[in-house]
Scaffold this active site. Sequence first.
Site, short mmCIF file in Angstrom:
data_model
loop_
_atom_site.label_atom_id
_atom_site.label_comp_id
_atom_site.label_asym_id
_atom_site.label_seq_id
_atom_site.Cartn_x
_atom_site.Cartn_y
_atom_site.Cartn_z
N LEU A 123 0.78 -1.23 0.01
CA LEU A 123 -0.02 0.15 -0.28
C LEU A 123 0.72 1.26 -0.12
O LEU A 123 1.97 1.40 0.77
CB LEU A 123 -0.94 0.11 1.23
CG LEU A 123 -2.14 -0.75 1.35
CD1 LEU A 123 -2.80 -0.30 2.66
CD2 LEU A 123 -3.14 -0.39 0.29
N ASP A 124 0.28 2.27 -0.75
CA ASP A 124 1.47 3.39 -0.77
C ASP A 124 1.47 4.17 0.59
O ASP A 124 0.56 3.94 1.69
CB ASP A 124 0.58 4.66 -1.36
CG ASP A 124 0.42 4.18 -2.90
OD1 ASP A 124 1.22 3.28 -3.30
OD2 ASP A 124 -0.43 5.01 -3.57
N ARG A 125 2.52 4.38 1.03
CA ARG A 125 3.04 4.80 2.34
C ARG A 125 2.02 5.96 2.98
O ARG A 125 1.68 5.57 4.28
CB ARG A 125 4.35 5.62 2.08
CG ARG A 125 5.03 6.11 3.62
CD ARG A 125 6.24 6.21 3.66
NE ARG A 125 6.77 6.24 5.06
CZ ARG A 125 8.05 6.35 5.66
NH1 ARG A 125 8.88 6.08 4.66
NH2 ARG A 125 8.45 6.28 6.90
#
Length: 232
Positions: free
Chosen positions: A68-70
């Site tokens: 997942l994107d940060r």
Amino acid sequence: MSKKEHSTIDNLQVLFEDNHLIIINKRPGDIVQGDKTGDLPLSETVKGYLKKKYDKPGNVYLGVVHRLDRPTSGIVVFAKTSKALPRLNKIFAEKDAKKTYWAIVKNSPEEPEKRLVHYMKRNTKQNKSYAHSNVVSESKKAILSYRTIKKLDRYYLLEVDLETGRHHQIRSQLTAIGCPIKGDLKYGFDRSNADGSIHLHARKLRLMHPVKKEPIEIIASPPNDPIWNACL
């Protein structure tokens, strides 16, 4: 900038765990796998949690299945066994894991629900993907469906079902229809969130258990903040 809370061995939000897999509710700011920042990745935190919980000597096996994107929060699946990892990889690669996200946007979409088809082109220098309405060279087809599920005071809550899993897909496709996600400066929102997060949350996941072949459905609570709380 307010301090964001990272996951630690002691505050890890475990949504599901058995012998083969462990599913975590990732906090915004957690990084799933190590990168050039050198920050401790969530994968290492989960290993530390398992080591402590089961009093394991030596190394703990943990396989990273997806990311997942940060700045995003929500569901992340890890494999606890070498038997489960390739099976989970196959489930995700073949789109047999059904992922639903929540996104908070400032502008109401023109249509309350719609299936969006774009052609995504990634710019690695900018770490950004651009959604085009027609095929462009080196682009990949990206498909999602959204529906507006709640009107807040100043924002709208969209529920998004992903059909493909492209780099920054939801962020880019929602921006392409004039609905950038709250806090997402990179994709056109007018200001960042104080803690560096964006209001995009991996809310629900449905998949068949890689070993037991039983359906699993996981729902993750969004982060505790006034706007997310208004959605519940």
